[in-house]
Write an enzyme that holds these catalytic residues in place. Structure first.
Site, short mmCIF file in Angstrom:
data_model
loop_
_atom_site.label_atom_id
_atom_site.label_comp_id
_atom_site.label_asym_id
_atom_site.label_seq_id
_atom_site.Cartn_x
_atom_site.Cartn_y
_atom_site.Cartn_z
CD GLU A 280 -3.00 -1.00 2.34
OE1 GLU A 280 -3.94 -1.79 2.31
OE2 GLU A 280 -2.81 -0.18 3.26
CD GLU B 106 -3.56 7.71 7.90
OE1 GLU B 106 -3.20 6.79 8.66
OE2 GLU B 106 -4.04 7.51 6.78
#
Lengths: 468, 311
Positions: free
Chosen positions: B77, B88
């Site tokens: 990824e 995040e």
């Protein structure tokens, strides 16, 4: 035109059939079809971990706010009266009326408990969190106005509260940080990015992604994923409901214009909501033009916060709306002398209403806002928040003595003023301006900013430049 | 576990199989669009590392991603950094800041993918605004077309729930890419069905609530999530918090078809940038942690199915 988006035309009807239509247990309309969109704007662009909470909130909004289940709205209105001090006055401003040669009425949200319109929404959401059985609330704050309002509401309703605030804003707004602390709220600094509202919202969403099962996120403006933009508007619409009724009672007719400042847009939507159907009433959303209306792509900075006026469509913080972004779609740092307007996005409903032509976006710059701050303080005895000063500044730039005659000129593009957006927005003879908050919180900033400029009508700052 | 034989394409588009995995439905093909992604899951647990592209600079980042393949990556990824990474935690926020300061843009990202010398499938992880803004025409199609041209095989978009994903889903189907969705511990019932009717390639099982970030322990909610997903015939890759071989072992033993590891790797990059280590040293460390994770995953796989061959 804005009823459908190209994407909706192509895809969404087809895909929505993927949800089993025979399943009556699925109460959630497929967003994009009906709920949660304002024309092409809005929606629910959030991490999956938040979606169940968003669905739960959508359901609670429907039942308690829209349907008054368990008397929620009755209790909300009672607490707004008893704790908040509503209704706030609609005051005829005599000096401004004289100066601008028309009747100017001030909707005095600065007189609401806490000194700003923010309590309307904060009280509504904290109460809703209680009805939903949540045990904690979190909030972001820029100027500290939403944070202090949430802290007051949380103390009032006995809810633990944590507020995320950009580090830079904490330094700009120390008195508000102290007020929150006095109310028992924990203030958590956010150091990411430039440390302002945008980063505070991101950080609060991150907290929520981990605490969603027992925590409600009291978002501070008409931004974020559905149902927040609609729900916050509904809690804030008490401003225009009162103003409309008060205008009809005192002057026996509707105002010709309503003027409100616009950052994220909660006081804007609150000031406009009850007038949206009154086509004779012009609605002016005054954004922070900062120091310049362009975007500096290389630096990733927009020296303004004029998302409606200068922004482009994009997706941020859960909604599709107008944003300040670079050509790649990276969000740029906004700027305003007023931290409450300092945000790179704007509520999706305002973006839609601007596209529809129902509202007139305009922008005034930092200098004009500061001049208006001093004007209102000196001539009306009202020290406004720097946010609200933008709304007053709009009157000055459109109808002030230096723009004699232009105010009534229809749609003359480039008619001499530097003020963006004024051309199409000639003012009528009965103007309501929302004073969204009081300026006590801004005194330090005003000393600093005024001393750095040559502002018409400002007092001598030299005695105060070391602080108050 | 991926039914390669499924070719029952009911759509009007004859070429790529439409995405979407439906339990007990007769109109849904059970594989994704990308054969390479299907192959990544075909022979034992897939190790899926994540790095932010351009962290801390373009050239080092190339070396780091290639080290992941040497360490045993089955699929990688690649994060395209966005200025507001709301899903995040601090580690990957730091990577995003470094990559953006290093000049990473969507165009540079595509060049990076084209320059990269790896044989495993590559999936782009980014936020919707970057996909939406790219190119002249509005909507996600130009970005997807460019991604396909660059050789990417799919997308993970953390701020795009199933409800808003149809334009991107359709563009992925048009260009033969997969669209991976994240399933949270709180996702169940109708929501789960709605997501699983749109997912293809693999499903990203979020091991715990919150944001990304390495943890000392991994959530036991993973087993419950895997149980809920059992009936759906799509590879299940677990991420959020995996940082050591024993985590990988436990998660694969619990039934995961793959493990996704981001922050633990980004920590190595961050530490290297801070201590000014050579790109080679950092790459070696990335490769070493990758091997540990792969070995852990293989142990978990053997524990689950004693007869299964190690890779």
């Amino acid at each position: 035109m804005s009823e459908t988006t190209p994407n909706a035309d192509r895809d969404e009807t087809q895909r929505s059939t993927a949800v089993d239509p025979a399943d009556p247990a699925d109460p959630t309309p497929v967003p994009g079809e009906t709920d949660g969109k304002f024309g092409r704007y809005g929606g629910q662009y959030v991490p999956e971990a938040l979606m169940p909470a968003i669905e739960e909130l959508t359901d609670a909004y429907q039942r308690y706010v829209l349907e008054n289940e368990d008397g929620f709205m009755d209790e909300f209105r009672r607490r707004l009266r008893e704790f908040g001090g509503r209704p706030t006055p609609l005051q005829h401003a005599e000096r401004l009326s004289e100066r601008y040669d028309r009747d100017v009425y001030l909707k005095r949200e600065d007189l609401l408990h806490g000194g700003a319109h923010k309590l309307n929404n904060a009280l509504g959401q904290v109460l809703l969190a209680k009805y939903m059985g949540k045990s904690r609330v979190i909030a972001e704050t820029g100027a500290g106005q939403h944070g202090t309002a949430t802290a007051m509401a949380a103390a009032h309703l006995d809810m633990p509260c944590e507020v995320y605030m950009g580090e830079r804003d904490i330094n700009r707004q120390r008195p508000n940080v102290f007020r929150m602390t006095l109310n028992g709220t924990t203030v958590t600094p956010v150091t990411a990015g430039r440390g302002t509202l945008k980063e505070a919202i991101s950080e609060t969403m991150r907290d929520w992604a981990g605490s969603v099962e027992d925590t409600h996120y009291v978002i501070g403006s008409v931004v974020g994923p559905h149902p927040f933009p609609a729900m916050v508007r509904d809690f804030q619409s008490v401003v225009s409901e009162e103003a409309r009724r008060q205008a009809l009672e005192t002057i026996d007719e509707l105002p010709t214009d309503v003027v409100a400042c616009a950052g994220g847009g909660s006081n804007t939507m609150g000031s406009f909501a009850a007038f949206l159907e009154d086509e004779s009433v012009s609605l002016h959303a005054v954004e922070a033009g900062g120091s310049d209306l362009s975007i500096d792509e290389a630096a990733g900075v927009a020296p303004n916060s004029a998302s409606l006026y200068a922004g482009e469509e994009g997706v941020l913080h859960g909604a599709r709306t107008k944003l300040l972004q670079d050509a790649h779609g990276q969000i740029v740092e906004s700027h305003s002398v007023s931290s409450g307007l300092d945000y790179a996005g704007v509520g999706p409903e305002l973006a839609h209403l601007a596209d529809e032509g129902r509202i007139h976006p305009a922008a005034v710059d930092d200098d004009q806002a500061l001049e208006a701050f001093h004007l209102l303080s000196r001539t009306e005895g009202i020290i406004p928040a720097l946010e609200s000063a933008h709304a007053i500044a709009y009157l000055e730039t459109v109808a002030g003595p230096e723009n004699e005659g232009e105010a009534d000129a229809e749609s003359e593009v480039g008619s001499g003023s530097e003020t963006a957006g004024q051309e199409a927005d000639a003012l009528g003879d009965a103007v309501v301006v929302t004073v969204s908050g009081r300026g006590d919180k801004d005194l330090e900033s005003v000393i600093e900013e005024t001393a750095a400029r040559d502002i018409d009508g400002a007092p001598d700052m030299s005695a105060f430049t070391g602080g108050i | 576990m991926v039914d390669d034989a499924a070719s029952d394409d009911a759509g009007v588009d004859p070429e790529p199989a439409a995405g979407g995995v439906e339990p007990a439905e007769d109109d849904g093909p059970t594989t994704g669009n990308s054969e390479a992604i299907a192959r990544a899951f075909a022979d034992g647990p897939a190790y899926i590392p994540y790095l932010a592209v351009g962290d801390p600079d373009y050239e080092s980042s190339l070396e780091y991603v290639e080290a992941l393949e040497r360490g045993g990556a089955d699929l990688i990824e690649l994060g395209l950094p966005f200025s507001e990474p709301i899903a995040e935690g601090p580690t990957i926020q730091g990577a995003v800041v470094r990559a953006l300061e290093g000049g990473m843009t969507p165009d540079r990202f595509f060049e990076f993918v084209e320059e990269l010398d790896v044989d495993v499938p590559l999936v782009c992880m980014t936020y919707y605004n970057l996909i939406y803004q790219w190119g002249e025409a509005s909507g996600p199609r130009p970005f997807v077309e460019r991604a396909a041209e660059a050789g990417l095989e799919g997308f993970v978009v953390p701020d795009l729930p199933a409800e808003e994903a149809d334009p991107l889903r359709d563009a992925c189907d048009e260009f033969g890419l997969d669209l991976v969705f994240i399933v949270a511990p709180t996702t169940e019932g109708d929501r789960l069905d709605r997501i699983m009717s749109r997912v293809s390639g693999y499903v990203y099982v979020q091991a715990r609530l919150g944001t990304t970030g390495a943890q000392d322990d991994v959530s036991d909610r993973t087993a419950a999530s895997l149980d809920r997903l059992r009936e759906y015939d799509v590879p299940k890759a677990v991420g959020f918090g995996i940082s050591a071989g024993e985590h990988a072992e436990r998660i694969v033993a619990a039934g995961a078809d793959g493990i996704i590891v981001g922050s633990a790797l980004v920590d190595i990059v961050a530490e290297g940038a801070e201590a000014d280590r050579s790109a080679e040293t950092v790459a070696d460390r990335l490769e070493a942690l990758s091997r540990e994770l792969v070995e852990g995953a293989d142990r978990g796989y053997r524990a689950r199915s004693p007869t299964a061959d190690s890779r």
